[in-house]
Design an enzyme around this catalytic site. Structure first.
Site, short mmCIF file in Angstrom:
data_model
loop_
_atom_site.label_atom_id
_atom_site.label_comp_id
_atom_site.label_asym_id
_atom_site.label_seq_id
_atom_site.Cartn_x
_atom_site.Cartn_y
_atom_site.Cartn_z
N CYS A 34 -20.76 -59.93 13.27
CA CYS A 34 -21.47 -61.40 13.15
C CYS A 34 -21.15 -62.22 14.43
CB CYS A 34 -21.37 -61.88 11.81
SG CYS A 34 -19.60 -62.18 11.70
N HIS A 83 -15.70 -42.15 9.86
CA HIS A 83 -15.39 -40.98 8.84
C HIS A 83 -15.83 -39.70 9.65
CE1 HIS A 83 -15.20 -43.96 5.60
NE2 HIS A 83 -16.26 -44.22 6.04
N GLU A 93 -14.89 -60.57 13.22
CA GLU A 93 -16.37 -60.55 13.16
C GLU A 93 -17.05 -59.55 12.15
OE1 GLU A 93 -14.51 -59.96 15.91
OE2 GLU A 93 -14.62 -61.93 16.95
N SER A 94 -16.17 -58.81 11.37
CA SER A 94 -16.76 -57.96 10.27
C SER A 94 -15.85 -56.63 10.47
CB SER A 94 -18.22 -57.80 10.15
OG SER A 94 -18.84 -58.88 9.69
N SER A 111 -10.66 -40.67 7.61
CA SER A 111 -11.41 -42.26 7.32
C SER A 111 -10.65 -43.18 8.00
CB SER A 111 -11.64 -42.47 6.02
OG SER A 111 -12.47 -41.53 5.30
#
Lengths: 137, 137
Positions: free
Chosen positions: A83, A68, A62-63, A55
């Site tokens: 975003c 995974h 921006e996020s 993972s």
């Protein structure tokens, strides 16, 4: 929806299974993908599981982009939430697809934001304020 | 689809904006939500942005839970990706909704896995092997 971001869910099939357990190479591929997309990498965390799978999440200003992996199925689940209009999430996914030797990628895209009867792209309020300040000069 | 996990995208509206910038409380709320859902917390990374907003991700053995906040809109975007049948992502979201003083939460759910003409839930191959070994005893 009052749209603040785009969220892409990508299923990467028929990848190079050796790469899907290589934490170091995968972290580099994820960060490279983020930068190619125009994002600013803030932090990252990667974990390899026993006996298989990994993972990894790259936090961007921006996020985020997450991965995974299921090497036993040559499969990786990626999500890319961005975003603002300065980042190109498709470019990040395209870069990752190539880096993982993936032969087939299927992508679903969703808007993220506040439910509303009509769709409208909005920005961080400070961005709006900055724009308003620029206009008023 | 050969389904390996569930991915819930949640829009949390009308939250307590003070909580949305409190990195410490938010990290605790996220980890509590993960544990309540039956997940195993592996790692976490939280960042507060200037002048506002926060990104946080809790890596769980079963995938991840992320949050991105827009306190100026009293809004948080949460995504909860879980694999396996031992984790209840709805419980995680319900716990977070309460912790953030959220008055309205809208959730969309998607399966994650390998595209296939029919839907079928599959497991990690090592889990299948363990089950097969148990049967053969």
């Amino acid at each position: 929806m009052k749209i603040l971001g785009r969220h892409l869910l990508a299923e990467l099939v028929d990848c190079d299974s050796v790469l899907l357990i290589d934490s170091e190479k995968l972290e580099k591929a994820m960060k490279d993908a983020a930068r190619l997309a125009g994002a600013t990498v803030v932090d990252s965390v990667f974990h390899r599981y026993n006996p298989q799978g990994l993972s990894g999440i790259v936090v961007i200003a921006e996020s985020h982009i997450s991965i995974h992996t299921w090497p036993e199925y040559k499969y990786a689940a990626v999500d890319c939430f961005t975003c603002g209009s300065n980042v190109d999430p498709e470019r990040a996914l395209s870069s990752l697809k190539q880096a993982l030797g993936c032969r087939d990628m299927q992508v679903r895209e969703f808007n993220r934001g506040m439910p509303s009867p009509t769709d409208e792209i909005i920005a961080h309020k400070n961005i709006i304020s900055a724009a308003a300040a620029a206009v008023s000069k």
